[in-house]
Each structure stands twice: as structure tokens, then as C-alpha cells.
Design a protein around this motif. Sequence first.
Motif, PDB file in Angstrom:
ATOM      1  N   MET A   1       0.836  -1.200   0.000  1.00  0.00           N
ATOM      2  CA  MET A   1       0.000   0.000   0.000  1.00  0.00           C
ATOM      3  C   MET A   1       0.872   1.252   0.000  1.00  0.00           C
ATOM      4  N   SER A   2       1.960   1.218   0.739  1.00  0.00           N
ATOM      5  CA  SER A   2       2.875   2.354   0.791  1.00  0.00           C
ATOM      6  C   SER A   2       3.504   2.616  -0.581  1.00  0.00           C
ATOM      7  N   MET A   3       3.935   1.561  -1.273  1.00  0.00           N
ATOM      8  CA  MET A   3       4.530   1.722  -2.604  1.00  0.00           C
ATOM      9  C   MET A   3       3.482   2.243  -3.594  1.00  0.00           C
ATOM     10  N   TRP A   4       2.258   1.713  -3.499  1.00  0.00           N
ATOM     11  CA  TRP A   4       1.205   2.129  -4.418  1.00  0.00           C
ATOM     12  C   TRP A   4       0.872   3.607  -4.205  1.00  0.00           C
ATOM     13  N   LEU A   5       0.756   4.031  -2.954  1.00  0.00           N
ATOM     14  CA  LEU A   5       0.459   5.430  -2.664  1.00  0.00           C
ATOM     15  C   LEU A   5       1.600   6.353  -3.085  1.00  0.00           C
ATOM     16  N   SER A   6       2.845   5.904  -2.927  1.00  0.00           N
ATOM     17  CA  SER A   6       3.973   6.720  -3.355  1.00  0.00           C
ATOM     18  C   SER A   6       3.955   6.915  -4.869  1.00  0.00           C
ATOM     19  N   ALA A   7       3.672   5.856  -5.615  1.00  0.00           N
ATOM     20  CA  ALA A   7       3.612   5.954  -7.075  1.00  0.00           C
ATOM     21  C   ALA A   7       2.454   6.853  -7.504  1.00  0.00           C
ATOM     22  N   ALA A   8       1.311   6.712  -6.851  1.00  0.00           N
ATOM     23  CA  ALA A   8       0.156   7.541  -7.189  1.00  0.00           C
ATOM     24  C   ALA A   8       0.452   9.011  -6.890  1.00  0.00           C
ATOM     25  N   ASN A   9       1.125   9.273  -5.784  1.00  0.00           N
ATOM     26  CA  ASN A   9       1.475  10.642  -5.412  1.00  0.00           C
ATOM     27  C   ASN A   9       2.451  11.235  -6.431  1.00  0.00           C
ATOM     28  N   GLN A  10       3.390  10.449  -6.929  1.00  0.00           N
ATOM     29  CA  GLN A  10       4.339  10.925  -7.940  1.00  0.00           C
ATOM     30  C   GLN A  10       3.612  11.310  -9.222  1.00  0.00           C
ATOM     31  N   MET A  11       2.707  10.446  -9.670  1.00  0.00           N
ATOM     32  CA  MET A  11       1.974  10.729 -10.912  1.00  0.00           C
ATOM     33  C   MET A  11       1.086  11.962 -10.750  1.00  0.00           C
ATOM     34  N   THR A  12       0.444  12.070  -9.617  1.00  0.00           N
ATOM     35  CA  THR A  12      -0.431  13.218  -9.376  1.00  0.00           C
ATOM     36  C   THR A  12       0.377  14.505  -9.324  1.00  0.00           C
ATOM     37  N   GLY A  13       1.550  14.460  -8.698  1.00  0.00           N
ATOM     38  CA  GLY A  13       2.398  15.642  -8.614  1.00  0.00           C
ATOM     39  C   GLY A  13       2.874  16.098  -9.985  1.00  0.00           C
ATOM     40  N   ALA A  14       3.234  15.148 -10.844  1.00  0.00           N
ATOM     41  CA  ALA A  14       3.684  15.501 -12.192  1.00  0.00           C
ATOM     42  C   ALA A  14       2.536  16.123 -12.988  1.00  0.00           C
ATOM     43  N   ALA A  15       1.355  15.534 -12.881  1.00  0.00           N
ATOM     44  CA  ALA A  15       0.196  16.075 -13.605  1.00  0.00           C
ATOM     45  C   ALA A  15      -0.154  17.468 -13.089  1.00  0.00           C
ATOM     46  N   ARG A  16      -0.084  17.650 -11.769  1.00  0.00           N
ATOM     47  CA  ARG A  16      -0.380  18.958 -11.196  1.00  0.00           C
ATOM     48  C   ARG A  16       0.622  20.005 -11.674  1.00  0.00           C
ATOM     49  N   GLY A  17       1.892  19.631 -11.768  1.00  0.00           N
ATOM     50  CA  GLY A  17       2.914  20.555 -12.252  1.00  0.00           C
ATOM     51  C   GLY A  17       2.670  20.976 -13.690  1.00  0.00           C
ATOM     52  N   GLN A  18       2.294  20.028 -14.548  1.00  0.00           N
ATOM     53  CA  GLN A  18       1.999  20.357 -15.941  1.00  0.00           C
ATOM     54  C   GLN A  18       0.774  21.252 -16.037  1.00  0.00           C
ATOM     55  N   MET A  19      -0.241  20.956 -15.250  1.00  0.00           N
ATOM     56  CA  MET A  19      -1.459  21.757 -15.265  1.00  0.00           C
ATOM     57  C   MET A  19      -1.171  23.190 -14.803  1.00  0.00           C
ATOM     58  N   MET A  20      -0.382  23.350 -13.747  1.00  0.00           N
ATOM     59  CA  MET A  20      -0.062  24.689 -13.254  1.00  0.00           C
ATOM     60  C   MET A  20       0.768  25.468 -14.269  1.00  0.00           C
ATOM     61  N   SER A  21       1.655  24.778 -14.985  1.00  0.00           N
ATOM     62  CA  SER A  21       2.463  25.425 -16.013  1.00  0.00           C
ATOM     63  C   SER A  21       1.574  25.954 -17.140  1.00  0.00           C
TER      64      SER A  21
END
Length: 71
Positions: A6-26
Amino acid sequence: MKNPWMSMWLSAANQMTGAARGQMMSEMSKAQTQMMQEWQRANMEMWRAMMMPWAGGAMPPAICGPKRRRK
């Protein structure tokens, strides 16, 4: 006890969400900058048309006349 999967899955999901959020903010920042530049250009054109109705950047007829020569 923590679940490592669960920890690995949440870390991967958080990474993907952070990248998408960065692109959206840009993209939002680019759009906002473009919108402000267009607004400033339109605003300046409006003021120029109100203050200088004779032309889009040309001098008024009273100032454009021929220069007087000294006698």
C-alpha cells in the motif's frame, strides 16, 4: 503494522499526481500570461483611440504641417 504494498502504491500515485499537477499549473500560468498581455494590448488600443482619434500612431495634423523657415 504498515502495509509495504500500500505504501509503494500510494507513493507511485502521489508521484503521478504531482507531475500532472505541475503540468497543469504550467499551462495555467502560460494562459494567464497570454490573457494579461492581450488585455493590456486591447486596453492600450482603446486609450489610444480615445486620446488620439486622428490615427493609429500618426501625429495630429497641427503638428505634422511643414516646418516654417526663418526669414
